[in-house]
Design a protein around this motif. Structure first.
Motif, PDB file in Angstrom:
ATOM      1  N   LEU A  53      11.757  -1.398  -3.967  1.00 54.75           N
ATOM      2  CA  LEU A  53      10.397  -1.865  -3.722  1.00 54.75           C
ATOM      3  C   LEU A  53      10.225  -3.355  -4.001  1.00 54.75           C
ATOM      4  CD1 LEU A  53       7.628  -0.840  -2.847  1.00 54.75           C
ATOM      5  CD2 LEU A  53       7.185  -0.239  -5.235  1.00 54.75           C
ATOM      6  N   ALA A  54      10.967  -3.893  -4.942  1.00 54.34           N
ATOM      7  CA  ALA A  54      10.791  -5.290  -5.365  1.00 54.34           C
ATOM      8  C   ALA A  54      10.838  -6.290  -4.205  1.00 54.34           C
ATOM      9  CB  ALA A  54      11.812  -5.653  -6.444  1.00 54.34           C
ATOM     10  N   PRO A  55      11.849  -6.246  -3.326  1.00 53.82           N
ATOM     11  CA  PRO A  55      11.864  -7.234  -2.241  1.00 53.82           C
ATOM     12  C   PRO A  55      10.722  -7.039  -1.236  1.00 53.82           C
ATOM     13  CG  PRO A  55      13.736  -5.723  -2.055  1.00 53.82           C
ATOM     14  CD  PRO A  55      13.054  -5.425  -3.345  1.00 53.82           C
ATOM     15  N   ILE A  56      10.250  -5.821  -1.089  1.00 49.63           N
ATOM     16  CA  ILE A  56       9.109  -5.573  -0.191  1.00 49.63           C
ATOM     17  C   ILE A  56       7.862  -6.219  -0.782  1.00 49.63           C
ATOM     18  CG2 ILE A  56       7.603  -3.790   0.788  1.00 49.63           C
ATOM     19  CD1 ILE A  56      10.138  -1.938   0.764  1.00 49.63           C
ATOM     20  N   LEU A  57       7.624  -5.999  -2.074  1.00 50.99           N
ATOM     21  CA  LEU A  57       6.453  -6.572  -2.728  1.00 50.99           C
ATOM     22  C   LEU A  57       6.482  -8.100  -2.740  1.00 50.99           C
ATOM     23  CD1 LEU A  57       5.979  -4.145  -5.752  1.00 50.99           C
ATOM     24  CD2 LEU A  57       4.576  -4.308  -3.683  1.00 50.99           C
ATOM     25  N   ALA A  58       7.665  -8.673  -2.725  1.00 49.56           N
ATOM     26  CA  ALA A  58       7.788 -10.132  -2.722  1.00 49.56           C
ATOM     27  C   ALA A  58       7.387 -10.747  -1.383  1.00 49.56           C
ATOM     28  CB  ALA A  58       9.224 -10.529  -3.069  1.00 49.56           C
ATOM     29  N   GLU A  59       7.364  -9.937  -0.344  1.00 48.95           N
ATOM     30  CA  GLU A  59       6.976 -10.428   0.983  1.00 48.95           C
ATOM     31  C   GLU A  59       5.479 -10.752   1.014  1.00 48.95           C
ATOM     32  OE1 GLU A  59       8.980 -11.070   3.618  1.00 48.95           O
ATOM     33  OE2 GLU A  59      10.688 -10.530   2.352  1.00 48.95           O
ATOM     34  N   ASP A  60       5.077 -11.579   1.983  1.00 49.57           N
ATOM     35  CA  ASP A  60       3.678 -11.974   2.110  1.00 49.57           C
ATOM     36  C   ASP A  60       2.834 -10.929   2.850  1.00 49.57           C
ATOM     37  OD1 ASP A  60       4.067 -14.395   0.809  1.00 49.57           O
ATOM     38  OD2 ASP A  60       4.610 -15.426   2.665  1.00 49.57           O
ATOM     39  N   ARG A  61       3.483 -10.099   3.655  1.00 49.54           N
ATOM     40  CA  ARG A  61       2.737  -9.152   4.485  1.00 49.54           C
ATOM     41  C   ARG A  61       3.418  -7.797   4.457  1.00 49.54           C
ATOM     42  NH1 ARG A  61       2.144  -9.599   9.569  1.00 49.54           N
ATOM     43  NH2 ARG A  61      -0.102  -9.379   9.636  1.00 49.54           N
ATOM     44  N   TRP A  62       2.639  -6.742   4.212  1.00 50.79           N
ATOM     45  CA  TRP A  62       3.169  -5.377   4.218  1.00 50.79           C
ATOM     46  C   TRP A  62       2.039  -4.365   4.119  1.00 50.79           C
ATOM     47  CZ3 TRP A  62       1.279  -3.676  -0.316  1.00 50.79           C
ATOM     48  CH2 TRP A  62       1.304  -4.511  -1.427  1.00 50.79           C
ATOM     49  N   ILE A  63       2.387  -3.142   4.474  1.00 54.20           N
ATOM     50  CA  ILE A  63       1.555  -1.994   4.163  1.00 54.20           C
ATOM     51  C   ILE A  63       2.501  -0.955   3.568  1.00 54.20           C
ATOM     52  CG2 ILE A  63       1.675  -1.066   6.518  1.00 54.20           C
ATOM     53  CD1 ILE A  63      -1.197   0.046   6.013  1.00 54.20           C
ATOM     54  N   ILE A  64       2.090  -0.384   2.447  1.00 55.69           N
ATOM     55  CA  ILE A  64       2.921   0.598   1.743  1.00 55.69           C
ATOM     56  C   ILE A  64       2.091   1.848   1.543  1.00 55.69           C
ATOM     57  CG2 ILE A  64       4.196   1.142  -0.361  1.00 55.69           C
ATOM     58  CD1 ILE A  64       4.488  -1.932  -0.790  1.00 55.69           C
ATOM     59  N   ASP A  65       2.626   3.002   1.972  1.00 52.66           N
ATOM     60  CA  ASP A  65       1.893   4.244   1.710  1.00 52.66           C
ATOM     61  C   ASP A  65       2.643   5.092   0.706  1.00 52.66           C
ATOM     62  OD1 ASP A  65       3.572   6.272   2.850  1.00 52.66           O
ATOM     63  OD2 ASP A  65       2.654   6.062   4.798  1.00 52.66           O
ATOM     64  N   GLY A  66       1.875   5.737  -0.150  1.00 51.53           N
ATOM     65  CA  GLY A  66       2.431   6.624  -1.150  1.00 51.53           C
ATOM     66  C   GLY A  66       1.841   6.352  -2.521  1.00 51.53           C
ATOM     67  N   ASN A  67       1.971   7.327  -3.386  1.00 45.89           N
ATOM     68  CA  ASN A  67       1.400   7.225  -4.724  1.00 45.89           C
ATOM     69  C   ASN A  67       2.425   6.722  -5.733  1.00 45.89           C
ATOM     70  OD1 ASN A  67      -1.157   8.109  -3.889  1.00 45.89           O
ATOM     71  ND2 ASN A  67      -0.455  10.214  -3.930  1.00 45.89           N
ATOM     72  N   TYR A  68       3.370   7.545  -6.132  1.00 46.20           N
ATOM     73  CA  TYR A  68       4.428   7.165  -7.066  1.00 46.20           C
ATOM     74  C   TYR A  68       3.884   6.302  -8.203  1.00 46.20           C
ATOM     75  CZ  TYR A  68       7.548   9.218  -3.683  1.00 46.20           C
ATOM     76  OH  TYR A  68       8.159  10.095  -2.843  1.00 46.20           O
ATOM     77  N   GLY A  69       3.290   6.968  -9.177  1.00 44.77           N
ATOM     78  CA  GLY A  69       2.595   6.310 -10.272  1.00 44.77           C
ATOM     79  C   GLY A  69       3.379   5.250 -11.007  1.00 44.77           C
ATOM     80  N   SER A  70       4.699   5.402 -11.085  1.00 46.87           N
ATOM     81  CA  SER A  70       5.484   4.417 -11.838  1.00 46.87           C
ATOM     82  C   SER A  70       5.502   3.049 -11.160  1.00 46.87           C
ATOM     83  CB  SER A  70       6.921   4.907 -12.036  1.00 46.87           C
ATOM     84  OG  SER A  70       7.640   4.864 -10.833  1.00 46.87           O
ATOM     85  N   THR A  71       5.146   2.998  -9.884  1.00 46.76           N
ATOM     86  CA  THR A  71       5.121   1.721  -9.159  1.00 46.76           C
ATOM     87  C   THR A  71       3.703   1.305  -8.781  1.00 46.76           C
ATOM     88  OG1 THR A  71       5.303   2.680  -6.937  1.00 46.76           O
ATOM     89  CG2 THR A  71       7.366   2.248  -8.125  1.00 46.76           C
ATOM     90  N   MET A  72       2.733   2.141  -9.091  1.00 45.51           N
ATOM     91  CA  MET A  72       1.366   1.902  -8.620  1.00 45.51           C
ATOM     92  C   MET A  72       0.784   0.593  -9.134  1.00 45.51           C
ATOM     93  SD  MET A  72      -1.182   3.595  -6.842  1.00 45.51           S
ATOM     94  CE  MET A  72      -1.046   5.343  -7.131  1.00 45.51           C
ATOM     95  N   GLN A  73       0.905   0.324 -10.416  1.00 41.50           N
ATOM     96  CA  GLN A  73       0.277  -0.877 -10.979  1.00 41.50           C
ATOM     97  C   GLN A  73       0.809  -2.141 -10.325  1.00 41.50           C
ATOM     98  OE1 GLN A  73      -2.401  -0.665 -13.145  1.00 41.50           O
ATOM     99  NE2 GLN A  73      -2.590  -2.748 -12.423  1.00 41.50           N
ATOM    100  N   GLN A  74       2.122  -2.248 -10.176  1.00 39.56           N
ATOM    101  CA  GLN A  74       2.669  -3.461  -9.574  1.00 39.56           C
ATOM    102  C   GLN A  74       2.253  -3.592  -8.116  1.00 39.56           C
ATOM    103  OE1 GLN A  74       6.797  -1.783 -10.265  1.00 39.56           O
ATOM    104  NE2 GLN A  74       7.231  -2.995  -8.472  1.00 39.56           N
ATOM    105  N   ARG A  75       2.065  -2.470  -7.421  1.00 39.51           N
ATOM    106  CA  ARG A  75       1.603  -2.535  -6.027  1.00 39.51           C
ATOM    107  C   ARG A  75       0.130  -2.909  -5.951  1.00 39.51           C
ATOM    108  NH1 ARG A  75       2.135   2.615  -3.637  1.00 39.51           N
ATOM    109  NH2 ARG A  75       2.460   3.539  -5.680  1.00 39.51           N
TER     110      ARG A  75
END
Length: 172
Positions: A53-75
């Motif tokens: 997930l890290a390189p996706i979040l570093a991008e300027d543009r994206w849409i991410i679907d899903g819950n996965y609580g361990s990654t929710m805050q950073q998303r």
């Protein structure tokens, strides 16, 4: 909206909504289920999901679907919009059952290849208990981010919003 998070109970329609939003806004779409699961329904670790997930979040543009609580805050922190499909559990159970029937024995488009759709009692129990467990955790994670949260309590409300979004961007 350049970085969009779509969350809600399993069976709410996160992937379907994400595909429409991604098409309208020309955003690259990422399904967390596809990142997390390996062929044969082998679950990846939280660490692996964070790494993917890290390189996706570093991008300027994206849409991410899903819950996965361990990654929710950073998303949530990185997003500029959170689409929350806050639908009744009964509707989500019905939609999940329809999805199992529709894709039975085949991999659905938002899932890792080699993970054919199947009935899983524990999964349906998880959905049935959403309001007792996952909902409070999700609400707690959203606290303080209300300004970017678009909460929809019915498919009709979501559809109306999507139609407005499509009209707005068709004119641009």
């Amino acid at each position: 909206m350049e970085r969009v998070l779509v969350i809600g109970p399993c069976g709410a329609g996160k992937s379907t909504a994400s595909r429409r939003i991604a098409a309208v806004l020309a955003l690259p779409l990422h399904h967390l289920d596809r990142l997390h699961w390996k062929a044969g329904w082998v679950e990846g670790s939280k660490e692996e999901l964070h790494e993917l997930l890290a390189p996706i979040l570093a991008e300027d543009r994206w849409i991410i679907d899903g819950n996965y609580g361990s990654t929710m805050q950073q998303r949530i922190v990185r997003s500029d919009a959170v689409i929350y499909l806050d639908y009744p559990v009964s509707l989500c159970l019905w939609r999940a059952a329809k999805r199992v029937w529709r894709f039975r024995g085949r991999t659905r488009p938002d899932m890792t290849e080699g993970c054919p759709e199947r009935f899983d009692f524990a999964f349906f129990l998880y959905i049935a208990n959403w309001n007792r467990h996952a909902r409070p955790r999700t609400e707690a994670l959203l606290a303080g981010s209300e300004g970017k949260v678009h909460r929809f309590t019915s498919p009709r409300a979501m559809e109306d919003w999507l139609v407005k979004l499509e009209r707005k961007h068709a004119c641009n």
